[in-house]
Design a protein around this motif. Structure first.
Motif, short mmCIF file in Angstrom:
data_model
loop_
_atom_site.label_atom_id
_atom_site.label_comp_id
_atom_site.label_asym_id
_atom_site.label_seq_id
_atom_site.Cartn_x
_atom_site.Cartn_y
_atom_site.Cartn_z
N LYS A 87 -155.47 13.91 -42.46
CA LYS A 87 -155.21 15.36 -42.93
C LYS A 87 -155.40 16.42 -41.84
CE LYS A 87 -153.00 14.60 -46.82
NZ LYS A 87 -153.63 14.56 -48.38
N LEU A 88 -156.71 16.27 -41.15
CA LEU A 88 -157.23 17.26 -40.17
C LEU A 88 -156.48 17.10 -39.10
CD1 LEU A 88 -161.00 17.16 -41.04
CD2 LEU A 88 -159.40 18.85 -41.55
N GLY A 89 -156.02 15.66 -38.70
CA GLY A 89 -155.08 15.67 -37.33
C GLY A 89 -154.13 16.75 -37.34
N PRO A 90 -153.20 17.02 -38.10
CA PRO A 90 -152.25 18.21 -37.96
C PRO A 90 -152.64 19.25 -37.77
CG PRO A 90 -151.35 16.51 -39.61
CD PRO A 90 -152.68 16.07 -39.27
N ARG A 91 -153.94 19.46 -38.50
CA ARG A 91 -154.45 20.92 -38.43
C ARG A 91 -155.37 21.23 -36.84
NH1 ARG A 91 -154.96 22.93 -43.57
NH2 ARG A 91 -154.00 21.83 -45.10
#
Length: 196
Positions: free
Chosen positions: A94-98
């Protein structure tokens, strides 16, 4: 409720809330309100809602700066996360695209992994509730301002919409959409919605 009344209420708030900034825009019914984060602005919005004010709010935006060479800089935060071993994958996903960058990952051997990230502030908008869902309420998340850094580029947008209501009523929707009580069949029957 008129925009004049909302303007007067915001200006009264600025007199006693020194961290709040209110700017008028080209549109007479639109104001740019700046504060110290989602919580600060959320408290203001909830207070005004309870006082009977009705208004629309756009998606939050970060306050950018111009760098020494004229480039656009945005705020970055240090994000510290403690999660169970089996939840590390979903958090990283979930933190990758952010646009989060993993700085450190430690596993002290007690079944909990501590991770430290550098992430643009706008990458954290809306993440706390998603994080609590993903970790089933067992994860710990803390963030603080780190520095201004180069603009990270576009971030992934919302994949689902939401609807918030204060009253009960009827709702028309697709057969796959959810509602608390009453089933909507593919024959097109309506279903009763209740406050959640």
């Amino acid at each position: 409720m008129t925009s004049r009344q909302i303007r007067e209420r915001l200006l009264r708030e600025v007199e006693r809330n020194v961290a709040l900034r209110v700017e008028e825009t080209d549109a007479p019914d639109t104001f740019k309100v700046s504060g110290r984060g989602e919580l600060h602005l959320g408290i203001l919005m909830e207070t005004m809602r309870r006082e009977g004010y009705e208004f629309l709010v756009s998606r939050p935006r970060v306050i950018t700066r111009e760098g020494p060479d004229g480039e656009q800089l945005e705020p970055y935060e240090e994000l510290a996360i403690d999660v169970a071993d089996e939840q590390v994958g979903i958090v990283m996903e979930k933190l990758g695209p952010r646009r989060a960058e993993l700085l450190e990952m430690r596993n002290p051997g007690r079944g909990v992994v501590r991770m430290s990230f550098r992430i643009p502030s706008r990458g954290l908008f809306g993440y706390r509730s998603e994080f609590l869902t993903d970790t089933r309420g067992n994860g710990i998340l803390h963030h603080r301002f780190l520095e201004y850094g180069p603009w990270a580029g576009p971030l992934a947008g919302r994949s689902r919409g939401v609807m918030v209501s204060m009253l009960e009523g009827w709702r028309w929707g697709s057969p796959s959409s959810t509602c608390r009580s009453g089933a909507r069949s593919s024959s097109g029957r309506r279903r009763r919605c209740t406050r959640g």
